[in-house]
Design a protein around this motif. Structure first.
Motif, PDB file in Angstrom:
ATOM      1  N   CYS A 495      11.664  27.524  24.243  1.00 30.40           N
ATOM      2  CA  CYS A 495      12.065  27.147  25.602  1.00 30.40           C
ATOM      3  C   CYS A 495      10.812  26.947  26.436  1.00 30.40           C
ATOM      4  CB  CYS A 495      12.958  28.219  26.217  1.00 30.40           C
ATOM      5  SG  CYS A 495      13.545  27.810  27.865  1.00 30.40           S
ATOM      6  N   THR A 499      13.534  24.242  29.418  1.00 27.34           N
ATOM      7  CA  THR A 499      14.053  23.200  28.524  1.00 27.34           C
ATOM      8  C   THR A 499      13.798  23.593  27.080  1.00 27.34           C
ATOM      9  OG1 THR A 499      13.582  21.505  30.193  1.00 27.34           O
ATOM     10  CG2 THR A 499      13.981  20.750  27.940  1.00 27.34           C
ATOM     11  N   ASP A 500      14.828  23.477  26.240  1.00 24.12           N
ATOM     12  CA  ASP A 500      14.701  23.866  24.836  1.00 24.12           C
ATOM     13  C   ASP A 500      14.219  22.697  23.990  1.00 24.12           C
ATOM     14  OD1 ASP A 500      15.600  26.516  25.166  1.00 24.12           O
ATOM     15  OD2 ASP A 500      17.678  25.814  25.244  1.00 24.12           O
ATOM     16  N   PHE A 501      13.320  23.012  23.046  1.00 25.25           N
ATOM     17  CA  PHE A 501      12.805  22.021  22.117  1.00 25.25           C
ATOM     18  C   PHE A 501      12.836  22.585  20.700  1.00 25.25           C
ATOM     19  CE2 PHE A 501      10.778  20.911  26.158  1.00 25.25           C
ATOM     20  CZ  PHE A 501      11.034  19.543  26.223  1.00 25.25           C
ATOM     21  N   TYR A 503      10.847  22.674  17.017  1.00 25.88           N
ATOM     22  CA  TYR A 503       9.586  22.410  16.325  1.00 25.88           C
ATOM     23  C   TYR A 503       9.837  22.525  14.821  1.00 25.88           C
ATOM     24  CZ  TYR A 503       6.850  22.517  20.631  1.00 25.88           C
ATOM     25  OH  TYR A 503       6.317  22.224  21.865  1.00 25.88           O
ATOM     26  N   LYS A 514       7.651  17.948  17.280  1.00 31.14           N
ATOM     27  CA  LYS A 514       8.437  18.446  18.406  1.00 31.14           C
ATOM     28  C   LYS A 514       9.578  17.468  18.693  1.00 31.14           C
ATOM     29  CE  LYS A 514       7.930  19.575  23.344  1.00 31.14           C
ATOM     30  NZ  LYS A 514       6.958  19.672  24.472  1.00 31.14           N
ATOM     31  N   LEU A 515      10.838  17.992  18.773  1.00 34.06           N
ATOM     32  CA  LEU A 515      12.016  17.180  19.065  1.00 34.06           C
ATOM     33  C   LEU A 515      12.755  17.767  20.263  1.00 34.06           C
ATOM     34  CD1 LEU A 515      11.612  17.185  15.775  1.00 34.06           C
ATOM     35  CD2 LEU A 515      13.838  16.092  15.780  1.00 34.06           C
ATOM     36  N   ASP A 516      13.477  16.896  20.996  1.00 33.38           N
ATOM     37  CA  ASP A 516      14.369  17.433  22.015  1.00 33.38           C
ATOM     38  C   ASP A 516      15.697  17.789  21.342  1.00 33.38           C
ATOM     39  OD1 ASP A 516      15.844  15.088  21.676  1.00 33.38           O
ATOM     40  OD2 ASP A 516      15.101  14.148  23.511  1.00 33.38           O
ATOM     41  N   MET A 517      16.647  18.292  22.130  1.00 31.98           N
ATOM     42  CA  MET A 517      17.889  18.781  21.543  1.00 31.98           C
ATOM     43  C   MET A 517      18.807  17.641  21.082  1.00 31.98           C
ATOM     44  SD  MET A 517      17.083  21.820  21.541  1.00 31.98           S
ATOM     45  CE  MET A 517      18.521  22.331  20.629  1.00 31.98           C
ATOM     46  N   ASN A 518      18.458  16.407  21.425  1.00 24.39           N
ATOM     47  CA  ASN A 518      19.196  15.256  20.904  1.00 24.39           C
ATOM     48  C   ASN A 518      18.525  14.674  19.662  1.00 24.39           C
ATOM     49  OD1 ASN A 518      21.283  15.197  22.893  1.00 24.39           O
ATOM     50  ND2 ASN A 518      19.813  14.331  24.344  1.00 24.39           N
ATOM     51  N   ASN A 520      15.472  13.592  19.347  1.00 21.32           N
ATOM     52  CA  ASN A 520      14.476  12.546  19.605  1.00 21.32           C
ATOM     53  C   ASN A 520      13.081  13.134  19.428  1.00 21.32           C
ATOM     54  OD1 ASN A 520      16.395  10.505  20.474  1.00 21.32           O
ATOM     55  ND2 ASN A 520      16.655  11.756  22.322  1.00 21.32           N
ATOM     56  N   ILE A 522       9.412  13.914  20.154  1.00 21.97           N
ATOM     57  CA  ILE A 522       8.596  13.938  21.371  1.00 21.97           C
ATOM     58  C   ILE A 522       7.115  13.823  21.042  1.00 21.97           C
ATOM     59  CG2 ILE A 522       8.051  15.219  23.468  1.00 21.97           C
ATOM     60  CD1 ILE A 522      10.969  14.325  23.269  1.00 21.97           C
TER      61      ILE A 522
END
Length: 605
Positions: A495, A499-501, A503, A514-518, A520, A522
């Motif tokens: 977090c 915002t949660d990411f 790895y 590193k990705l977002d929660m959808n 994608n 980053i």
């Protein structure tokens, strides 16, 4: 005139006869058989025997008849010397050696102090009472009495402090608990009211639709009756049919309007992520901080705190103002891992008697207390280690090869099992098998987020699943059909600024992504010193990464994107699979391929 201890009798031997002094007090005349050098008394044989038995005098030195003084004048001293010498108990202390600052008798003076300056105590003690030394001793005694009384007073105060401190902190804790309970009760009531509001709105809507479709049905029945009544009259049947055709068009439009209005509110309760993290936290509600205070300041500190016994205050906007103490949160590290240094210690044996193969310890997860949960891939087991005793305390078999583990709400964990899907375990007491679901492919890394599971697969896929195993979304290739990952074996959630990411470590490409929660992408991190990245765990704003091929453990600082080696092959790291670090306990635990022991490294102070 009689002298104590002597009985004057007629005859030539009167002056040389010595008698028992205790018996003489009872007017009994018995010859002396012994002499006490401490009490300076003559005893008959019976009194001497009793003198040796009494607790108060059993250590006194008694001279027998052949060695005792022959005259009472020997033990009498006009100066009053009565203190026996420790070295020569039969002699009294009469001198003071100023060279050695010690009290001595005549024998001591001759044997050990010939070259010293010795004074006769009877000479130098005449005015001693008026000298400074005696006065200083008296003052010291008085001050010591005062200090003892003051210390006793402080102890008494601290007894009160201990009682008050416990009461105060329990009071504050319970006040805070009341505030927390009140907050959750208010949130519960707000949600219940919202649910009730939705229900009432839907009930009213559905209630308004019932007379509409009932009326439509009545009109339709009326048309149908008319048509049935004209079956034998073709002319009238034709007329009624034409009239019905126009009416049926209107009825169809009315039914379409009813269907259009027949829309209710679909809703579901979703758990708050912050509350979920709180439940999983070991520091929920608060912590007890030890405050180092000097002993003489404890009472005053407590007195000050006694005036401020207040729970969490509610501000004008309804927010609660509380003090967070030593709370380690994701994204805010309290310890910089890059400055820590470790040295190898004795490992923890992990192979049990029921294991058929060498251990392959693929994952570790900290449970409450001192327990550490470990996946043994080759033996199809999940094991528990007690970090206080450095011992394997329990284990449970699972229906596949366990790889990675993540926390779930309510003392549960989820375990990926290679080609066998995901297994749930209860960890509240003894390990217990729970539900299980299958997934397509060789699942490896796993993390939990808002009633969802994020899972990575050996051959390059990452998916978000619901708690029943159904795929919600997944990524595997980019728009050109190129694989995004080659071998993503582990992943973790971090977090950052609320915002949660995600790895993910990719062993095949030597990268951390590193990705977002959808899902994608980053950013991607890479360093020449990291090869074959395996486990990836978050400690504050730093990631601890094992390099299986580079034989090291690296630290990725998320604020700078820089990687630093924590420990390498020279310290005993080889084919590293998983690493767990506890800066508070000063321990680094590492697993490597086909090793029946868990490696332990202690922090160097």
């Amino acid at each position: 005139m009689e002298v104590p201890g002597k009985k004057l009798q007629a005859g030539p031997s009167t002056a040389d006869t010595t008698y028992c002094q205790p018996c003489e007090q009872d007017d009994e005349i018995l010859p002396a058989e012994a002499y006490c050098t401490v009490c300076k008394e003559f005893f008959c044989s019976k009194c001497a025997s009793l003198h040796r038995k009494l607790k108060i005098s059993r250590s006194h030195n008694l001279l027998d008849k052949s060695n005792m003084p022959t005259s009472i004048s020997v033990h009498e001293d006009k100066h009053g010397y009565t203190e026996p010498c420790k070295t020569h108990p039969e002699e009294s202390i009469k001198y003071f050696c100023s060279t050695h600052q010690t009290l001595i008798c005549g024998h001591c003076a001759v044997q050990n102090h010939r070259s010293c300056h010795a004074d006769v105590i009877s000479d130098i003690s005449k005015a001693f009472k008026d000298e400074q030394e005696y006065g200083d001793v008296i003052k010291t005694i008085a001050r010591l009495f005062e200090d003892i009384d003051l210390c006793a007073s402080d102890v008494k105060k601290n007894v009160d402090v201990v009682a008050k401190l416990g009461e105060n902190e329990v009071y504050k804790l319970r006040r805070y608990r009341e505030e927390v309970n009140k907050y959750f009760e208010e949130r519960e009531q707000a949600l219940l009211k919202l649910i009730e509001k939705m229900k009432i709105m839907d009930d009213e809507l559905l209630g308004s639709l019932k007379p509409k479709y009932t009326n439509l049905k009545s009109k339709l029945e009326e048309i149908n009756v008319k048509l049935e009544g004209q079956k034998n009259n073709m002319i009238q049947l034709f007329i009624e049919t034409k009239k019905a055709t126009k009416l049926l068009g209107g009825l169809q439009n009315d039914l379409a309007d009813i269907k259009k209005d027949n829309v209710i509110h679909h809703y579901e309760f979703r758990k708050d992520p912050a509350t979920e993290r709180l439940i999983a936290s070991d520091t929920g509600l608060g912590t007890l901080e030890h405050i180092a205070t000097e002993p003489h300041k404890i009472a005053s500190a407590s007195a000050e705190s006694d005036h401020s016994i207040k729970g969490p205050t509610v501000q004008g906007d309804g927010t609660r103002e509380t003090k967070e103490i030593s709370k380690l949160t994701v994204g805010q590290a309290t310890v910089d891992l890059t400055i820590l240094r470790f040295t190898s210690a004795m490992g923890i044996p992990m192979k049990s008697q029921t294991d058929n193969k060498d251990c392959y310890l693929s994952s570790m997860l900290k449970l409450t207390g001192s327990r550490l949960l470990i996946a043994d891939f080759c033996n199809n087991k999940v094991k528990v280690v007690d970090m206080q005793t450095n011992s394997l305390v329990s284990q449970i078999s699972v229906p596949g090869q366990p790889w990675d583990i993540c926390h779930l709400p309510g003392d549960r964990v989820a375990v990926t099992m290679s080609n066998k899907g995901v297994q749930f375990l209860a960890t509240g007491g003894q390990l217990a098998i729970g539900d299980h679901f299958e997934v397509g492919g060789d699942c490896r890394g796993i993390a939990y987020h808002e009633e969802r599971l994020i899972v990575s697969f050996y051959y390059g896929k990452v998916a978000v699943l619901n708690m029943n195993g159904h795929v919600i979304r997944q990524i595997e290739r980019d728009g050109n059909g190129k694989k995004l990952f080659q071998c993503p074996l582990y992943l973790t959630l971090v977090c950052e600024d609320s915002t949660d990411f995600i790895y993910i470590s990719d062993q095949g490409r030597n990268t951390i992504t590193k990705l977002d929660m959808n899902l994608n992408i980053i950013k991607t991190f890479q360093d020449p010193a990291l090869k074959g990245p395996r486990s990836i765990t978050a400690l504050g704003n730093q990631l601890l990464i094992t390099g299986c091929i580079s034989n090291n453990i690296m630290i990725l600082d998320l604020s700078t994107g820089q990687m630093t080696q924590l420990i390498g092959m020279k310290k005993g790291i080889g084919n590293a699979l998983f690493a767990y670090c506890s800066p508070q306990q000063g321990k680094l635990l590492v697993t490597d391929a086909y090793n029946n022991s868990l490696k332990v490294f202690n922090k160097i102070a």
